[in-house]
Design a protein around this motif. Structure first.
Motif: not given
Length: 436
Positions: A176-197
């Motif tokens: 379920n969490f794997a599906k959540f990850e795929r639907l919530s953001a792409s890997p590039s989006d997540v990396i950008n968010l990590l940098r901003m955060n």
């Protein structure tokens, strides 16, 4: 449960939101770094939490820009934009006054909104949150390692152990969490968010929060150390701290009934009326350089014409960047903004726009608590902004360290000017020149 997903525009971005629950006070959830409104209902723990909260509130949830069902590909969102999104969702939901529930990374945006718009916030609830990302969030201690983990494993559900260790051994929960990850953001989006955060730091605004506040944190939170929660409660005036056992970072789980009850009791109490005469604002001072000399050189009539053109340019930029003119100071302006990034950009545009008039201005920007005194303003934040402006050179925009920290991720660039002695302050303040 099927809940209608709606959209509202925040600027030019479409933000997705949902309303569930029936009666009671409004409760807006500012989610963690990624979310997906509809898929989260497929998570039994999350769905149970939403049902429980909706049992005594009108529950308002949204996906932050760049994630979930909201517009994607919108760049790296900064705190100014995020509080704009909260306001847009509340307006669309016809919510005049709400409780804010900031979860993890949703906490800083909730805190900033509560300090800026206390008249719209009945109370602030923070769960697993922090004021400064560095030193609080375990993955951000090593940003490169966190990015590597995202590149290799995002979308597989393997990161569940970094959010809810108690569920990491359940294959259904991992899927379920794997599906959540795929639907919530792409890997590039997540990396950008990590940098901003990693750049988030709202410590300076914590003492300006004037609404009732409840801070909840698990003692061994796997992602954000409980010390971060204790520091929030110690710094926000009158905040109450509740520490629970466990190491899950997400609020859902076996012990969520206690979390829900703490929130219910907090919301059931009669909230104090916010002090709307003291609010968090960003203060901008501008000043024409060598105005006295220029008056003598140009003559009164010519200088009056130049001054009128200057005023028109400044007012045009204030309107464009949603600044509120408080007053003119002869050859300068005092203005307020509800977002520091807009204030810095406005100052930069003013500096450029007046140059064809044959004049130069300098500007100072600071964010802090402002006392509203009818049509005028006062307080230490106004004093500091004026002193910062006095330190600026011709055609320079100087900002305080508070402003620099709050605009992380906004795409603004600064050059450190070092500590400066400001009249009236007991300690030097670090100043930064806005460039570009």
């Amino acid at each position: 449960m099927i809940v209608e997903t709606r959209y509202v525009t925040s600027g030019e971005v479409f933000v997705a939101y949902q309303i569930s629950g029936q009666t009671g006070p409004d409760l807006l959830v500012a989610p963690g770094f990624v979310s997906h409104l509809e898929q989260m209902w497929e998570n039994p723990n999350a769905a149970r939490l939403f049902h429980a909260l909706g049992g005594f509130s009108r529950l308002i949830r949204f996906d932050k820009r760049g994630t979930g069902l909201s517009d994607r590909g919108v760049g790296i969102p900064h705190l100014d934009e995020r509080i704009d999104d909260i306001r847009a969702v509340l307006d669309a939901a016809k919510s005049e006054r709400t409780f804010l529930f900031g979860i993890s990374e949703g906490g800083p945006m909730a805190m900033l909104f509560a300090a800026t718009y206390p008249e719209r916030v009945a109370g602030l609830i923070l769960f697993g949150s922090y004021a400064r990302a560095i030193g609080s969030s375990v993955p951000q201690d090593d940003l490169a390692a966190a990015e590597r983990e995202v590149r290799e494993n995002w979308g597989t559900g393997r990161s569940l152990s970094g959010f809810a260790p108690s569920a990491a051994g359940n294959p259904a929960a991992v899927a379920n969490f794997a599906k959540f990850e795929r639907l919530s953001a792409s890997p590039s989006d997540v990396i950008n968010l990590l940098r901003m955060n990693s750049e988030i730091d709202v410590r300076a605004i914590l003492p300006t929060i004037r609404v009732p506040t409840l801070v909840i944190h698990r003692r061994d939170d796997v992602r954000v150390r409980s010390q971060a929660g204790r520091e929030l409660a110690e710094t926000i005036p009158g905040a109450r701290y509740v520490e629970m056992p466990g190491n899950d970072h997400v609020p859902g789980g076996a012990d969520q009934d206690r979390i829900v009850e703490e929130i219910r009791q907090f919301m059931g109490a009669s909230p104090a009326v916010a002090e709307v005469d003291r609010v968090l604002s960003t203060v901008l001072f501008t000043d024409i350089v060598d105005s006295t000399k220029r008056t003598v050189a140009a003559g009164d009539r010519q200088w009056r014409s130049t001054l009128e053109a200057h005023h028109a340019v400044v007012r045009s930029q204030l309107q464009r960047h949603r600044g509120r003119e408080v007053k003119t100071t002869g050859d300068g302006f005092l203005a307020l903004f509800d977002g520091p990034a807009r204030a810095v950009r406005c100052a930069q545009e003013i500096v450029k726009a007046v140059q064809p008039l044959g004049i130069e201005v300098r500007a100072g920007v600071h964010t802090g608590e402002v006392e509203m005194m009818g049509d005028d303003v006062g307080g230490i934040a106004v004093h500091i902004a004026a002193r910062v402006a006095q330190k600026a050179n011709a055609s320079e925009v100087l900002v305080s360290s508070t402003v620099k920290d709050l605009v992380a991720g906004a795409g603004l660039k600064f050059v450190e000017q070092g500590p400066a002695e400001l009249k009236g302050l007991s300690e030097p303040m670090r100043l930064f020149g806005a460039v570009g």
